[in-house]
Design a protein around this motif. Structure first.
Motif, mmCIF file in Angstrom:
data_model
loop_
_atom_site.group_PDB
_atom_site.id
_atom_site.type_symbol
_atom_site.label_atom_id
_atom_site.label_comp_id
_atom_site.label_asym_id
_atom_site.label_seq_id
_atom_site.Cartn_x
_atom_site.Cartn_y
_atom_site.Cartn_z
ATOM 1 N N ILE A 93 96.948 65.677 42.904
ATOM 2 C CA ILE A 93 96.820 67.115 42.644
ATOM 3 C C ILE A 93 96.654 67.870 43.957
ATOM 4 O O ILE A 93 97.290 68.910 44.179
ATOM 5 N N LEU A 94 95.803 67.352 44.847
ATOM 6 C CA LEU A 94 95.609 67.999 46.150
ATOM 7 C C LEU A 94 96.911 68.041 46.940
ATOM 8 O O LEU A 94 97.216 69.033 47.617
ATOM 9 N N LEU A 95 97.694 66.964 46.856
ATOM 10 C CA LEU A 95 98.975 66.927 47.554
ATOM 11 C C LEU A 95 99.906 68.007 47.026
ATOM 12 O O LEU A 95 100.592 68.697 47.794
ATOM 13 N N PHE A 96 99.939 68.180 45.707
ATOM 14 C CA PHE A 96 100.742 69.237 45.104
ATOM 15 C C PHE A 96 100.274 70.605 45.555
ATOM 16 O O PHE A 96 101.092 71.484 45.875
ATOM 17 N N LEU A 97 98.958 70.815 45.571
ATOM 18 C CA LEU A 97 98.419 72.117 45.960
ATOM 19 C C LEU A 97 98.741 72.437 47.412
ATOM 20 O O LEU A 97 99.017 73.594 47.755
ATOM 21 N N LEU A 98 98.721 71.437 48.278
ATOM 22 C CA LEU A 98 99.061 71.666 49.681
ATOM 23 C C LEU A 98 100.547 71.997 49.833
ATOM 24 O O LEU A 98 100.922 72.870 50.622
ATOM 25 N N GLY A 99 101.396 71.298 49.080
ATOM 26 C CA GLY A 99 102.814 71.642 49.101
ATOM 27 C C GLY A 99 103.066 73.039 48.560
ATOM 28 O O GLY A 99 103.882 73.792 49.107
ATOM 29 N N TYR A 100 102.342 73.399 47.522
ATOM 30 C CA TYR A 100 102.443 74.741 46.950
ATOM 31 C C TYR A 100 101.979 75.787 47.955
ATOM 32 O O TYR A 100 102.607 76.846 48.109
ATOM 33 N N ALA A 101 100.881 75.480 48.656
ATOM 34 C CA ALA A 101 100.391 76.402 49.682
ATOM 35 C C ALA A 101 101.435 76.608 50.770
ATOM 36 O O ALA A 101 101.621 77.727 51.271
ATOM 37 N N GLY A 102 102.134 75.535 51.149
ATOM 38 C CA GLY A 102 103.185 75.667 52.152
ATOM 39 C C GLY A 102 104.306 76.577 51.699
ATOM 40 O O GLY A 102 104.811 77.400 52.481
ATOM 41 N N LEU A 103 104.695 76.464 50.426
ATOM 42 C CA LEU A 103 105.747 77.342 49.897
ATOM 43 C C LEU A 103 105.287 78.793 49.841
ATOM 44 O O LEU A 103 106.064 79.708 50.126
ATOM 45 N N VAL A 104 104.023 78.999 49.466
ATOM 46 C CA VAL A 104 103.484 80.362 49.426
ATOM 47 C C VAL A 104 103.482 80.961 50.827
ATOM 48 O O VAL A 104 103.883 82.118 51.027
ATOM 49 N N ILE A 105 103.041 80.184 51.802
ATOM 50 C CA ILE A 105 103.027 80.673 53.186
ATOM 51 C C ILE A 105 104.437 81.048 53.641
ATOM 52 O O ILE A 105 104.636 82.040 54.348
ATOM 53 N N SER A 106 105.420 80.288 53.203
ATOM 54 C CA SER A 106 106.800 80.522 53.632
ATOM 55 C C SER A 106 107.401 81.788 53.028
ATOM 56 O O SER A 106 108.319 82.372 53.613
ATOM 57 N N THR A 107 106.906 82.225 51.864
ATOM 58 C CA THR A 107 107.566 83.317 51.151
ATOM 59 C C THR A 107 106.749 84.605 51.055
ATOM 60 O O THR A 107 107.332 85.685 50.915
ATOM 61 N N VAL A 108 105.426 84.527 51.065
ATOM 62 C CA VAL A 108 104.606 85.746 50.943
ATOM 63 C C VAL A 108 104.961 86.730 52.051
ATOM 64 O O VAL A 108 105.135 86.322 53.201
ATOM 65 N N PRO A 109 105.099 88.039 51.768
ATOM 66 C CA PRO A 109 104.834 88.734 50.503
ATOM 67 C C PRO A 109 106.062 88.950 49.636
ATOM 68 O O PRO A 109 106.042 89.823 48.780
ATOM 69 N N TYR A 110 107.125 88.177 49.867
ATOM 70 C CA TYR A 110 108.356 88.401 49.110
ATOM 71 C C TYR A 110 108.253 87.759 47.727
ATOM 72 O O TYR A 110 107.957 86.568 47.607
ATOM 73 N N LEU A 111 108.531 88.525 46.706
ATOM 74 C CA LEU A 111 108.612 87.994 45.355
ATOM 75 C C LEU A 111 110.054 87.638 45.017
ATOM 76 O O LEU A 111 110.300 86.726 44.221
ATOM 77 N N VAL A 112 110.991 88.361 45.628
ATOM 78 C CA VAL A 112 112.410 88.025 45.530
ATOM 79 C C VAL A 112 112.907 87.834 46.965
ATOM 80 O O VAL A 112 113.435 88.768 47.579
ATOM 81 N N PRO A 113 112.737 86.646 47.522
ATOM 82 C CA PRO A 113 113.139 86.437 48.917
ATOM 83 C C PRO A 113 114.640 86.630 49.080
ATOM 84 O O PRO A 113 115.412 86.227 48.197
ATOM 85 N N PRO A 114 115.071 87.193 50.214
ATOM 86 C CA PRO A 114 114.248 87.727 51.307
ATOM 87 C C PRO A 114 114.204 89.259 51.307
ATOM 88 O O PRO A 114 114.067 89.855 52.364
ATOM 89 N N HIS A 115 114.335 89.885 50.153
ATOM 90 C CA HIS A 115 114.544 91.332 50.101
ATOM 91 C C HIS A 115 113.349 92.128 49.593
ATOM 92 O O HIS A 115 112.977 93.134 50.189
ATOM 93 N N LEU A 116 112.766 91.726 48.475
ATOM 94 C CA LEU A 116 111.812 92.574 47.767
ATOM 95 C C LEU A 116 110.423 91.944 47.750
ATOM 96 O O LEU A 116 110.265 90.764 47.405
#
Length: 334
Positions: free
Chosen positions: A263-286
């Motif tokens: 579970i921790l491994l999943f959460l860390l991978g999820y955190a990496g994806l969030v870091i890569s995309t925030v604040p875009y909800l529709v990358p890379p425009h909106l």
């Protein structure tokens, strides 16, 4: 517009997605491992280990999708057409595996078709969830605030790879769940596959961590520009450390810790994806703010969500507490 409302809703939707990935991930993982169980008794134990939880776990998918629709309607109007085919395929696969939960028991002993439906629905749903994730990370074509791509734009080598990575990840959650919640042959199946799937997950995380910055400039700038690099390097380091600990715990014969580590491994991978995309909800425009609903609508819906969310959390905790412990042959809830 109150700037904080889209941030709150983004946090709620992000939490719902994380809860879905963790909770429904392990029962989809059971379906992914289902074909490798040789005996019917072992398959019964595997299915019984998740029977009390699977439908409640999918509540979080509804909260995530419904939250996107009501709080970020423009994002919903863009993402759904962009991923219409994989979304429909995923939902049909989830329906198929849900039906198999109910029909498999009443169809005994002629239930082979429902075994296939349970395994196939789980694999297809997991794969298509990964495809959607990969397509979002790569970006969506938007012109004048509307989706301007084709029906198959989501079909890329990267999205197919992320689809396979999610299948491996859910399989790891399912294998470590079997180690924690079952005994005998079912637990042995989990112990046999967990190290293999752990290696596949760590390799996939490494490939994605290199693939995304090499092909998407905004992600490369997010991770490797200064001073971001100094703040973000602990995330992949922590993922490597957790992966090593899970491997050690499996080798030492531990039962609960490998599941927690997965579970921790999943959460860390999820955190990496969030870091890569925030604040875009529709990358890379909106961004969150570009696609948000009117403040009055967000506040009205937020009040209802804040009332219902504790009930969902309480129900989830109650069910897991009531059905705690090992599942043995002949035992189960269905």
């Amino acid at each position: 517009m109150e700037w904080y409302l889209p941030v709150i809703w983004a946090g709620l939707i992000g939490t719902a997605v994380a809860m879905y990935v963790i909770l429904d991930g392990f029962d989809l993982g059971i379906g992914i491992l289902f074909p490798f169980a040789r005996k019917e008794e072992d398959r019964d134990v595997m299915m019984n280990s998740v029977a009390p939880f699977w439908d409640g776990n999918e509540t979080w998918l509804i909260l995530g999708g419904g939250g996107l629709w009501v709080a970020f309607p423009q994002a919903y109007a863009i993402i759904m057409p962009a991923f219409y085919l994989p979304v429909i395929g995923m939902l049909l696969a989830l329906v198929l595996r849900g039906v198999s939960f109910e029909f498999r028991w009443v169809a005994k002993p002629s239930h082979r078709i429902w075994d296939i439906a349970f395994a196939g629905g789980s694999i297809v749903a997991a794969f298509l969830q990964g495809v959607i994730l990969g397509g979002l990370v790569q970006g969506v074509t938007v012109v004048d605030g509307q989706y301007a791509g084709g029906a198959m734009d989501w079909l890329t080598p990267f999205s197919l790879f992320t689809g396979l990575a999610v299948v491996a990840g859910y399989g790891l959650l399912g294998a470590t769940w079997l180690v924690m919640r079952t005994e005998g042959p079912a637990q042995a199946l989990g112990r046999r596959f967990a190290p293999l799937l752990l290696g596949a997950v760590l390799a996939a995380m490494a490939v994605i961590s290199l693939w995304t910055p090499l092909t998407v400039e905004r992600i490369a700038l997010r991770w490797f520009s200064l001073p971001n690099l100094f703040f973000l390097w602990p995330v992949p380091l922590a993922a490597a450390l957790v992966g090593y600990l899970v491997w050690r715990w499996l080798a030492a014969g531990r039962e609960g810790l490998p599941f927690v580590g997965s579970i921790l491994l999943f959460l860390l991978g999820y955190a990496g994806l969030v870091i890569s995309t925030v604040p875009y909800l529709v990358p890379p425009h909106l961004t969150f703010w570009d696609t948000a609903a009117a403040p009055a609508s967000q506040i009205f819906l937020l009040l209802g969500t804040l009332f219902l969310l504790p009930m969902v959390l309480g129900y989830t905790a109650f069910v897991y507490w009531v059905f705690r412990g090992k599942v043995r042959p002949g035992e189960g809830y269905h």
